[in-house]
Design a protein around this motif. Structure first.
Motif, PDB file in Angstrom:
ATOM      1  N   GLY A 242       0.720  -1.176  -0.006  1.00  0.00           N
ATOM      2  CA  GLY A 242       0.070   0.070   0.047  1.00  0.00           C
ATOM      3  C   GLY A 242       0.765   1.276  -0.017  1.00  0.00           C
ATOM      4  O   GLY A 242       0.334   2.287   0.076  1.00  0.00           O
ATOM      5  N   GLU A 243       2.191   1.170  -0.154  1.00  0.00           N
ATOM      6  CA  GLU A 243       3.143   2.309  -0.059  1.00  0.00           C
ATOM      7  C   GLU A 243       4.006   2.111  -1.486  1.00  0.00           C
ATOM      8  O   GLU A 243       3.876   0.925  -2.068  1.00  0.00           O
ATOM      9  CB  GLU A 243       4.067   2.438   1.094  1.00  0.00           C
ATOM     10  CG  GLU A 243       3.160   2.599   2.280  1.00  0.00           C
ATOM     11  CD  GLU A 243       4.176   2.850   3.776  1.00  0.00           C
ATOM     12  OE1 GLU A 243       5.126   3.034   3.550  1.00  0.00           O
ATOM     13  OE2 GLU A 243       3.590   2.248   4.634  1.00  0.00           O
ATOM     14  N   LYS A 244       4.846   3.034  -1.798  1.00  0.00           N
ATOM     15  CA  LYS A 244       5.735   3.201  -2.891  1.00  0.00           C
ATOM     16  C   LYS A 244       6.797   2.040  -2.387  1.00  0.00           C
ATOM     17  O   LYS A 244       7.106   1.989  -1.314  1.00  0.00           O
ATOM     18  CB  LYS A 244       6.371   4.339  -3.129  1.00  0.00           C
ATOM     19  CG  LYS A 244       5.246   5.440  -3.253  1.00  0.00           C
ATOM     20  CD  LYS A 244       4.451   5.506  -4.571  1.00  0.00           C
ATOM     21  CE  LYS A 244       3.433   6.641  -4.553  1.00  0.00           C
ATOM     22  NZ  LYS A 244       2.310   5.827  -5.301  1.00  0.00           N
ATOM     23  N   LEU A 245       7.327   1.403  -3.661  1.00  0.00           N
ATOM     24  CA  LEU A 245       8.350   0.487  -3.448  1.00  0.00           C
ATOM     25  C   LEU A 245       9.855   1.516  -3.394  1.00  0.00           C
ATOM     26  O   LEU A 245       9.872   2.294  -4.242  1.00  0.00           O
ATOM     27  CB  LEU A 245       8.584  -0.324  -4.368  1.00  0.00           C
ATOM     28  CG  LEU A 245       7.261  -1.324  -4.584  1.00  0.00           C
ATOM     29  CD1 LEU A 245       7.546  -2.435  -5.892  1.00  0.00           C
ATOM     30  CD2 LEU A 245       7.038  -2.331  -3.215  1.00  0.00           C
ATOM     31  N   GLU A 246      10.701   1.318  -2.443  1.00  0.00           N
ATOM     32  CA  GLU A 246      11.652   2.156  -2.363  1.00  0.00           C
ATOM     33  C   GLU A 246      12.899   1.330  -3.009  1.00  0.00           C
ATOM     34  O   GLU A 246      13.044  -0.049  -2.708  1.00  0.00           O
ATOM     35  CB  GLU A 246      11.861   2.609  -1.004  1.00  0.00           C
ATOM     36  CG  GLU A 246      11.160   3.424  -0.344  1.00  0.00           C
ATOM     37  CD  GLU A 246      11.332   3.738   1.093  1.00  0.00           C
ATOM     38  OE1 GLU A 246      12.802   4.005   1.312  1.00  0.00           O
ATOM     39  OE2 GLU A 246      10.418   3.718   2.000  1.00  0.00           O
ATOM     40  N   PHE A 247      13.630   1.694  -3.800  1.00  0.00           N
ATOM     41  CA  PHE A 247      14.898   1.222  -4.376  1.00  0.00           C
ATOM     42  C   PHE A 247      15.993   2.077  -4.624  1.00  0.00           C
ATOM     43  O   PHE A 247      15.872   3.286  -4.859  1.00  0.00           O
ATOM     44  CB  PHE A 247      14.331   0.352  -5.879  1.00  0.00           C
ATOM     45  CG  PHE A 247      13.720   1.313  -6.758  1.00  0.00           C
ATOM     46  CD1 PHE A 247      12.415   1.811  -6.851  1.00  0.00           C
ATOM     47  CD2 PHE A 247      14.666   1.506  -8.014  1.00  0.00           C
ATOM     48  CE1 PHE A 247      11.959   2.456  -7.868  1.00  0.00           C
ATOM     49  CE2 PHE A 247      14.169   2.358  -8.863  1.00  0.00           C
ATOM     50  CZ  PHE A 247      12.944   2.862  -8.782  1.00  0.00           C
ATOM     51  N   THR A 248      17.274   1.437  -4.875  1.00  0.00           N
ATOM     52  CA  THR A 248      18.319   2.226  -5.307  1.00  0.00           C
ATOM     53  C   THR A 248      19.171   0.989  -5.915  1.00  0.00           C
ATOM     54  O   THR A 248      18.911  -0.413  -5.683  1.00  0.00           O
ATOM     55  CB  THR A 248      19.067   2.528  -3.995  1.00  0.00           C
ATOM     56  OG1 THR A 248      19.610   1.809  -3.050  1.00  0.00           O
ATOM     57  CG2 THR A 248      18.482   3.984  -3.228  1.00  0.00           C
ATOM     58  N   PHE A 249      20.204   1.608  -6.530  1.00  0.00           N
ATOM     59  CA  PHE A 249      21.246   0.904  -7.235  1.00  0.00           C
ATOM     60  C   PHE A 249      22.545   1.202  -6.878  1.00  0.00           C
ATOM     61  O   PHE A 249      23.035   2.593  -6.828  1.00  0.00           O
ATOM     62  CB  PHE A 249      21.197   0.925  -8.740  1.00  0.00           C
ATOM     63  CG  PHE A 249      19.885   0.341  -9.349  1.00  0.00           C
ATOM     64  CD1 PHE A 249      19.662  -0.881  -9.766  1.00  0.00           C
ATOM     65  CD2 PHE A 249      18.775   1.249  -9.674  1.00  0.00           C
ATOM     66  CE1 PHE A 249      18.482  -1.576  -9.926  1.00  0.00           C
ATOM     67  CE2 PHE A 249      17.654   0.857  -9.953  1.00  0.00           C
ATOM     68  CZ  PHE A 249      17.427  -0.406 -10.175  1.00  0.00           C
TER      69      PHE A 249
ATOM     70  N   LEU B  22      16.078  -3.211  -2.558  1.00  0.00           N
ATOM     71  CA  LEU B  22      14.750  -2.945  -2.608  1.00  0.00           C
ATOM     72  C   LEU B  22      14.007  -2.933  -1.032  1.00  0.00           C
ATOM     73  O   LEU B  22      14.565  -3.811  -0.275  1.00  0.00           O
ATOM     74  CB  LEU B  22      13.979  -4.108  -3.434  1.00  0.00           C
ATOM     75  CG  LEU B  22      12.552  -4.020  -3.514  1.00  0.00           C
ATOM     76  CD1 LEU B  22      12.079  -2.842  -4.216  1.00  0.00           C
ATOM     77  CD2 LEU B  22      11.887  -5.350  -4.066  1.00  0.00           C
ATOM     78  N   LYS B  23      13.201  -1.802  -0.851  1.00  0.00           N
ATOM     79  CA  LYS B  23      12.470  -1.995   0.441  1.00  0.00           C
ATOM     80  C   LYS B  23      11.045  -1.534   0.345  1.00  0.00           C
ATOM     81  O   LYS B  23      10.376  -0.857  -0.357  1.00  0.00           O
ATOM     82  CB  LYS B  23      13.265  -0.813   1.159  1.00  0.00           C
ATOM     83  CG  LYS B  23      12.561  -0.489   2.588  1.00  0.00           C
ATOM     84  CD  LYS B  23      13.386   0.474   3.294  1.00  0.00           C
ATOM     85  CE  LYS B  23      12.972   0.764   4.650  1.00  0.00           C
ATOM     86  NZ  LYS B  23      13.148   2.146   5.051  1.00  0.00           N
ATOM     87  N   VAL B  24      10.389  -2.863   0.952  1.00  0.00           N
ATOM     88  CA  VAL B  24       8.998  -2.898   1.023  1.00  0.00           C
ATOM     89  C   VAL B  24       8.325  -2.472   2.368  1.00  0.00           C
ATOM     90  O   VAL B  24       8.742  -3.218   3.243  1.00  0.00           O
ATOM     91  CB  VAL B  24       8.420  -3.928   0.587  1.00  0.00           C
ATOM     92  CG1 VAL B  24       7.059  -3.954   0.205  1.00  0.00           C
ATOM     93  CG2 VAL B  24       9.136  -4.152  -0.919  1.00  0.00           C
ATOM     94  N   ASN B  25       7.542  -1.421   2.601  1.00  0.00           N
ATOM     95  CA  ASN B  25       7.040  -1.115   4.064  1.00  0.00           C
ATOM     96  C   ASN B  25       5.660  -1.818   4.099  1.00  0.00           C
ATOM     97  O   ASN B  25       4.991  -1.709   3.018  1.00  0.00           O
ATOM     98  CB  ASN B  25       6.976   0.456   4.094  1.00  0.00           C
ATOM     99  CG  ASN B  25       8.312   0.956   3.897  1.00  0.00           C
ATOM    100  OD1 ASN B  25       9.316   0.471   4.465  1.00  0.00           O
ATOM    101  ND2 ASN B  25       8.244   2.016   3.353  1.00  0.00           N
ATOM    102  N   ILE B  26       5.516  -2.324   5.367  1.00  0.00           N
ATOM    103  CA  ILE B  26       4.244  -2.753   5.589  1.00  0.00           C
ATOM    104  C   ILE B  26       3.805  -2.125   7.037  1.00  0.00           C
ATOM    105  O   ILE B  26       4.225  -2.555   7.831  1.00  0.00           O
ATOM    106  CB  ILE B  26       4.005  -4.218   5.671  1.00  0.00           C
ATOM    107  CG1 ILE B  26       4.472  -5.024   4.486  1.00  0.00           C
ATOM    108  CG2 ILE B  26       2.764  -4.802   6.191  1.00  0.00           C
ATOM    109  CD1 ILE B  26       5.623  -5.711   4.430  1.00  0.00           C
ATOM    110  N   SER B  27       2.642  -1.233   6.938  1.00  0.00           N
ATOM    111  CA  SER B  27       2.316  -0.638   8.090  1.00  0.00           C
ATOM    112  C   SER B  27       1.608  -1.496   9.190  1.00  0.00           C
ATOM    113  O   SER B  27       1.003  -2.688   8.728  1.00  0.00           O
ATOM    114  CB  SER B  27       1.283   0.370   7.797  1.00  0.00           C
ATOM    115  OG  SER B  27       0.493   1.053   8.768  1.00  0.00           O
TER     116      SER B  27
END
Lengths: 184, 120
Positions: A156-163, A175-180
């Motif tokens: 339900g939130e944006k997927l955060e990512f970097t390279f 990759l970072k996926v947040n779950i409230s």
């Protein structure tokens, strides 16, 4: 051996409850899932949130398994197979995080796909999901970005990512996926 | 017709397809490493059943969890079931599992089969 204490402190500071580094297979996926599940059960987490975390973990882990087997075929080198999986937990949320090497020439496409996905709202993601399962011939190992779509929906939130730059041919995809943890 | 009976594991569902006793059920967890390979015998069984199906069939999905790779194959299973007259899907979900309820609704929008939603 100071790095042991440093690592420990980093883990505490980042509120990491599980870290796995190494080779990823379906067997390791199952072990990590059962460990994390036990952790969620014993902490008495709400069943709905538990299911979402489990769901995101499965897709994140199977993405790495699928990806590292592709890489393994190409390179066969140790660097191409090793990846990291982390879960953190604080009062407000869980974060499921992964890091794995990817070929530099895949970065542009992946960035575009993830940005496209992040631009969609709940309905948009649902349509995307239905469209992919209906119209795409998914290879026997899944794919077509369906895992990312599902993670975005469950989060339900944006997927955060970097390279991060690794070497001449590979970047490290984080990759970072947040779950409230707050109930809707 | 032979009974297809697959015992569930931690990453594959329990499947019972029994024409004689009218039991058609997929339940549990579905996150196999190779979902296409796992569901191939199921789809083959359904295609064979379609040639001489019972007048009415209630096909039960009682899934606790499935991954995205399985979702494509579940749609393939439903597409195979779509060809059979008198077909009805009983989609079970845990009473607080909105995601599983929604997943069933999405599948019902993708195939022309009546769905009945039930909680457990």
């Amino acid at each position: 051996m100071n790095f042991i204490y440093d690592l420990h402190r980093t883990m505490m500071a980042q509120k990491l409850i599980l870290v796995y580094e190494g080779d990823f297979t379906q067997e390791t996926t199952k072990s990590i899932l059962s460990m994390a599940e036990r952790n969620l059960d014993s902490s008495g987490e709400d069943s709905g949130i538990k299911r979402k975390v489990f769901n995101v973990m499965v897709e994140a882990l199977q993405n790495i398994v699928k990806h590292s087997s592709e890489q393994g075929l190409q390179a066969g080198s140790l660097i191409s197979k090793s990846a990291i999986f982390l879960i953190s937990k604080d009062d407000t949320r869980y974060c499921v995080m992964t890091g794995n090497p990817i070929l530099k020439d895949k970065v542009a496409m992946l960035t575009e796909n993830l940005n496209d996905l992040n631009s969609k709202d709940k309905e948009g993601l649902k349509e995307m999901y239905k469209d992919i399962i209906k119209n795409t011939q998914i290879s026997e190992k899944g794919g077509a970005g369906l895992g990312f779509v599902d993670m975005a929906r469950k989060s339900g939130e944006k997927l955060e990512f970097t390279f991060a730059t690794m070497d001449g041919t590979h970047d490290f995809f984080c990759l970072k996926v947040n779950i409230s943890r707050e109930k809707e | 017709m032979e009974i297809l009976n697959l015992k569930g594991t931690e990453d594959t569902p329990t499947i019972i397809l029994d024409k004689k006793n009218g039991i058609f059920e997929i339940s549990g967890r579905s996150l196999p490493e190779d979902s296409a390979e796992f569901y191939r015998p199921v789809i083959e069984w359904i295609n064979a059943y379609a040639k001489d199906a019972n007048p009415a069939t209630e096909f039960v999905f009682k899934l606790e969890y499935f991954n995205t790779a399985s979702s494509k194959l579940i749609l393939d299973v439903l597409s195979a079931l779509e060809e059979i007259k008198g077909m009805k899907i009983l989609w079970y979900f845990h009473d607080d599992d909105e995601d599983m309820e929604e997943a069933g609704q999405e599948f019902s929008e993708l195939v022309e089969i009546p769905f009945e939603f039930k909680t457990y």
